[in-house]
Scaffold this motif. Structure first.
Motif, PDB file in Angstrom:
ATOM      1  N   VAL A  68      10.564   4.428  12.704  1.00 11.19           N
ATOM      2  CA  VAL A  68       9.878   2.998  12.337  1.00 11.19           C
ATOM      3  C   VAL A  68       8.654   2.984  13.236  1.00 11.19           C
ATOM      4  CG1 VAL A  68       9.737   0.727  12.047  1.00 11.19           C
ATOM      5  CG2 VAL A  68      11.683   2.148  11.528  1.00 11.19           C
ATOM      6  N   GLY A  69       8.814   3.166  14.624  1.00 12.86           N
ATOM      7  CA  GLY A  69       7.535   3.091  15.394  1.00 12.86           C
ATOM      8  C   GLY A  69       7.529   4.280  16.575  1.00 12.86           C
ATOM      9  N   GLU A  70       6.967   3.979  17.667  1.00 15.90           N
ATOM     10  CA  GLU A  70       7.023   4.964  18.703  1.00 15.90           C
ATOM     11  C   GLU A  70       8.174   4.839  19.654  1.00 15.90           C
ATOM     12  OE1 GLU A  70       5.072   7.379  19.085  1.00 15.90           O
ATOM     13  OE2 GLU A  70       4.018   6.559  17.084  1.00 15.90           O
ATOM     14  N   GLY A  71       9.118   3.623  19.595  1.00 18.65           N
ATOM     15  CA  GLY A  71      10.156   3.225  20.257  1.00 18.65           C
ATOM     16  C   GLY A  71      11.346   4.052  19.967  1.00 18.65           C
ATOM     17  N   GLN A  72      12.421   2.979  19.917  1.00 17.77           N
ATOM     18  CA  GLN A  72      13.684   3.514  19.507  1.00 17.77           C
ATOM     19  C   GLN A  72      13.909   3.668  18.009  1.00 17.77           C
ATOM     20  OE1 GLN A  72      16.331   0.268  20.851  1.00 17.77           O
ATOM     21  NE2 GLN A  72      16.618   1.268  22.900  1.00 17.77           N
ATOM     22  N   PRO A  73      14.646   4.870  17.353  1.00 14.29           N
ATOM     23  CA  PRO A  73      14.779   4.900  16.089  1.00 14.29           C
ATOM     24  C   PRO A  73      15.828   3.831  15.544  1.00 14.29           C
ATOM     25  CG  PRO A  73      15.389   6.957  17.389  1.00 14.29           C
ATOM     26  CD  PRO A  73      15.025   5.852  18.295  1.00 14.29           C
ATOM     27  N   VAL A  74      15.617   3.598  14.340  1.00 15.55           N
ATOM     28  CA  VAL A  74      16.368   2.468  13.763  1.00 15.55           C
ATOM     29  C   VAL A  74      17.676   3.021  12.869  1.00 15.55           C
ATOM     30  CG1 VAL A  74      16.218   0.680  11.772  1.00 15.55           C
ATOM     31  CG2 VAL A  74      14.323   0.918  13.735  1.00 15.55           C
ATOM     32  N   PRO A  75      18.864   2.535  13.133  1.00 10.92           N
ATOM     33  CA  PRO A  75      19.909   2.990  12.338  1.00 10.92           C
ATOM     34  C   PRO A  75      19.278   2.662  10.752  1.00 10.92           C
ATOM     35  CG  PRO A  75      20.831   1.687  13.878  1.00 10.92           C
ATOM     36  CD  PRO A  75      19.010   1.590  13.985  1.00 10.92           C
ATOM     37  N   ASP A  76      19.660   3.591   9.735  1.00 13.72           N
ATOM     38  CA  ASP A  76      19.486   3.491   8.598  1.00 13.72           C
ATOM     39  C   ASP A  76      20.665   2.831   7.609  1.00 13.72           C
ATOM     40  OD1 ASP A  76      18.683   3.060   5.797  1.00 13.72           O
ATOM     41  OD2 ASP A  76      18.340   5.553   5.633  1.00 13.72           O
ATOM     42  N   ARG A  77      20.554   1.525   7.590  1.00 13.46           N
ATOM     43  CA  ARG A  77      21.984   0.655   7.027  1.00 13.46           C
ATOM     44  C   ARG A  77      21.969   1.099   5.542  1.00 13.46           C
ATOM     45  NH1 ARG A  77      19.506  -1.870  11.939  1.00 13.46           N
ATOM     46  NH2 ARG A  77      17.986  -2.390  10.410  1.00 13.46           N
ATOM     47  N   ILE A  78      20.863   1.473   4.848  1.00 13.63           N
ATOM     48  CA  ILE A  78      21.140   1.889   3.431  1.00 13.63           C
ATOM     49  C   ILE A  78      21.984   3.187   3.511  1.00 13.63           C
ATOM     50  CG2 ILE A  78      19.880   2.045   1.318  1.00 13.63           C
ATOM     51  CD1 ILE A  78      19.406  -0.734   2.609  1.00 13.63           C
TER      52      ILE A  78
END
Ligand code: PLP
Length: 270
Positions: free
Chosen positions: A254-264
């Motif tokens: 999503v951005g430069e920091g932590q990746p985001v779990p894809d809840r979909i």
């Protein structure tokens, strides 16, 4: 014109904060509950300034407004489980306590959000104390990570910290190991009357040192979705861990920091 047959999904009341990066907080909760077949009933408790790296500011919503929202919803809709995340301030905890007291027997899942992974504060001492002394004893389960557990249970040893919370009236503590290191994550469920139960989950995304934005929110919301659908606690935890693994295994940049779990992506578990 054609007739439609209305149906109802398990409905999860959610009280948590807004993270504009969409990684954690109420968006994580809404996506998770929806992906697991539930219908979210979301109440925003605080607004944050944050990106995928950290939280920089947060402001609680007026507690009276939260009280009005709760009263209004409860007049109209069945609530099958309640999930809390960041709660803004202790006044909002008091409002929630009054609501729970007048609506007992709804499974309550409490994610004791205190700090963002980047170190930004999401709770002051009054809020931490209110959660520990008043909210935890009403919860089906609380889901602290290692850092939160050590802080609220006053010990770096998870067993000792969990025991002190159980002695304080908490029914179950799911100590999550995702913030540690090593190839396997161990989540441990502590209950007063039984031996601890452990789940070992392969750590995915080792490149990111196991840090994904919104993992704790996703886990707790998934447990609430399972409980709302009628699963017992152990089965809801089992399903939630699988859901989180799939979501992390398909994480989003999503951005430069932590990746985001894809809840979909986790939806395939249904
Ligand atoms: N809730 C909000 C509003 C947040 O901003 C955060 C973290 O930044 C969290 C909860 C906790 O996120 P995590 O699931 O990564 O512990």
């Amino acid at each position: 014109m054609f007739d439609i047959k209305l149906h109802q999904r398990p409905q999860v009341l959610i009280l948590s904060g807004l993270d504009p990066s969409g990684g954690a907080g109420i968006q994580a909760d809404i996506q998770t509950v929806t992906a697991l077949g539930g219908h979210p009933l979301p109440i925003v408790t605080c607004l944050t300034v944050q990106d995928t790296r950290n939280v920089y500011n947060a402001a609680a919503v007026n507690a009276d407004l939260v009280a009005e929202q709760l009263a209004c919803l409860a007049e109209d809709t069945p609530i099958h489980a309640i999930k809390t995340g960041a709660l803004g301030n202790s006044a909002i905890v008091d409002v929630l306590l009054a609501f729970i007291t007048s609506h007992p027997n709804i499974p309550l899942i409490v994610d004791p959000v205190i700090k963002a992974a980047g170190g930004g504060d999401l709770a002051d001492q009054a809020l931490i104390t209110a959660m520990r002394d008043k909210l935890f004893p009403l919860a089906d389960v609380i889901t602290p990570n290692g850092i939160e557990l050590a802080g609220i249970g006053h010990s770096p040893d998870s067993g000792t910290a969990a025991s002190s919370l159980l002695q304080n009236g908490c029914r179950a503590v799911l100590a999550t190991g995702g913030h540690g290191t090593g190839p396997v994550i161990i989540n441990t469920l502590f209950r007063a009357d039984r031996e601890p139960a452990e789940w070992s989950i392969d750590r995915v995304g080792a490149d990111y040192k196991g840090e994904f934005h919104g993992t704790g929110c996703t886990l707790a919301a998934a447990i609430a979705a399972g409980r709302a659908a009628g699963l017992e606690l152990d089965a809801a935890i089992e399903q939630a861990q699988q859901f989180v693994s799939v979501a992390i295994g398909n994480a989003l940049k999503v951005g430069e920091g932590q990746p985001v779990p894809d809840r979909i992506a986790g939806q395939q578990l249904r």
